[in-house]
Design a protein around this motif. Structure first.
Motif, mmCIF file in Angstrom:
data_model
loop_
_atom_site.group_PDB
_atom_site.id
_atom_site.type_symbol
_atom_site.label_atom_id
_atom_site.label_comp_id
_atom_site.label_asym_id
_atom_site.label_seq_id
_atom_site.Cartn_x
_atom_site.Cartn_y
_atom_site.Cartn_z
ATOM 1 N N GLN A 22 62.793 54.056 0.506
ATOM 2 C CA GLN A 22 62.219 52.892 1.184
ATOM 3 C C GLN A 22 62.814 51.592 0.645
ATOM 4 N N THR A 89 59.109 49.013 -4.070
ATOM 5 C CA THR A 89 58.441 49.882 -3.108
ATOM 6 C C THR A 89 57.652 50.962 -3.826
ATOM 7 N N ILE A 111 55.510 46.615 -2.255
ATOM 8 C CA ILE A 111 55.265 47.237 -0.957
ATOM 9 C C ILE A 111 54.839 48.670 -1.211
ATOM 10 N N SER A 113 53.917 52.537 -0.640
ATOM 11 C CA SER A 113 54.619 53.572 0.113
ATOM 12 C C SER A 113 53.952 53.844 1.459
ATOM 13 N N VAL A 114 54.783 54.114 2.442
ATOM 14 C CA VAL A 114 54.283 54.473 3.770
ATOM 15 C C VAL A 114 53.467 55.767 3.704
ATOM 16 N N TYR A 135 51.830 44.484 -0.224
ATOM 17 C CA TYR A 135 51.782 44.913 1.169
ATOM 18 C C TYR A 135 51.454 46.397 1.249
ATOM 19 N N SER A 136 50.663 46.745 2.255
ATOM 20 C CA SER A 136 50.508 48.129 2.673
ATOM 21 C C SER A 136 51.262 48.243 3.990
ATOM 22 N N GLN A 137 51.793 49.411 4.249
ATOM 23 C CA GLN A 137 52.496 49.613 5.512
ATOM 24 C C GLN A 137 51.557 50.100 6.617
ATOM 25 N N TRP A 138 50.263 50.135 6.303
ATOM 26 C CA TRP A 138 49.252 50.575 7.253
ATOM 27 C C TRP A 138 48.199 49.482 7.417
ATOM 28 N N CYS A 149 49.919 43.223 5.609
ATOM 29 C CA CYS A 149 50.630 44.249 6.361
ATOM 30 C C CYS A 149 51.492 43.546 7.393
ATOM 31 N N SER A 152 56.025 48.570 8.991
ATOM 32 C CA SER A 152 56.512 49.643 8.141
ATOM 33 C C SER A 152 57.964 49.409 7.746
ATOM 34 N N VAL A 153 58.334 49.882 6.572
ATOM 35 C CA VAL A 153 59.729 49.831 6.144
ATOM 36 C C VAL A 153 60.538 50.863 6.941
#
Length: 154
Positions: A22, A89, A111, A113-114, A135-138, A149, A152-153
């Motif tokens: 990521q 990440t 960031i 993880s997804v 950041y959250s990717q969700w 947010c 997503s990466v």
């Protein structure tokens, strides 16, 4: 972050596996900057040819001694590189890099993880007290934990 210039120094840090993948996907955002990469796997040097690269010991909450050595190595790296910005990440190396970024006046971005679709990782939770931005990717996880947010990466 302000306009990217060749004088902007970025320390990009992640543990191995998906965290590293990521981080590599963020490379276009680093265009025009001096980037130093750090991770736990020496073989990852091949992923960032022509860039400064460092390895740090791998460790986690179950391997306390290794975690301490990792933290010390990250501290030394932050003091040597003196980045303007730290980007991670994830996992423990990124948490420590964000935590130590303040020592050199650097901004930091963590960031999560997804893969953390239901809950934030321990390192992301810890980073919320130290990183400039987390950041959250969700979106649902970001709302639940009061972080940002922006997609997503992946």
């Amino acid at each position: 972050m302000a306009a990217h210039t060749r004088n902007t120094k970025i320390l990009a840090v992640a543990s191995g596996g998906g965290h590293w993948i990521q981080l590599l996907r963020l490379r276009p955002a680093f265009a025009g900057c001096r980037v130093t990469y750090a991770t736990v796997n020496p073989g990852s040097r091949a992923d960032v040819p022509g860039c400064a690269f460092h390895t740090v010991p791998d460790g986690n909450r179950d391997t306390k001694a290794a975690l301490i050595f990792m933290a010390l190595r990250i501290l030394i790296l932050v003091l040597l590189v003196r980045p303007h910005v730290v980007v991670s990440t994830g996992a423990a190396p990124g948490y420590f890099a964000c935590r130590f970024a303040k020592l050199v006046g650097a901004k930091s971005l963590f960031i999560d993880s997804v893969a953390n679709a239901e809950d934030m990782s321990l390192s992301a939770k810890l980073a919320t007290s130290h990183a400039s931005r987390v950041y959250s990717q969700w979106p649902r996880v970001a709302d639940k934990f009061g972080v940002e947010c922006h997609g997503s990466v992946l």
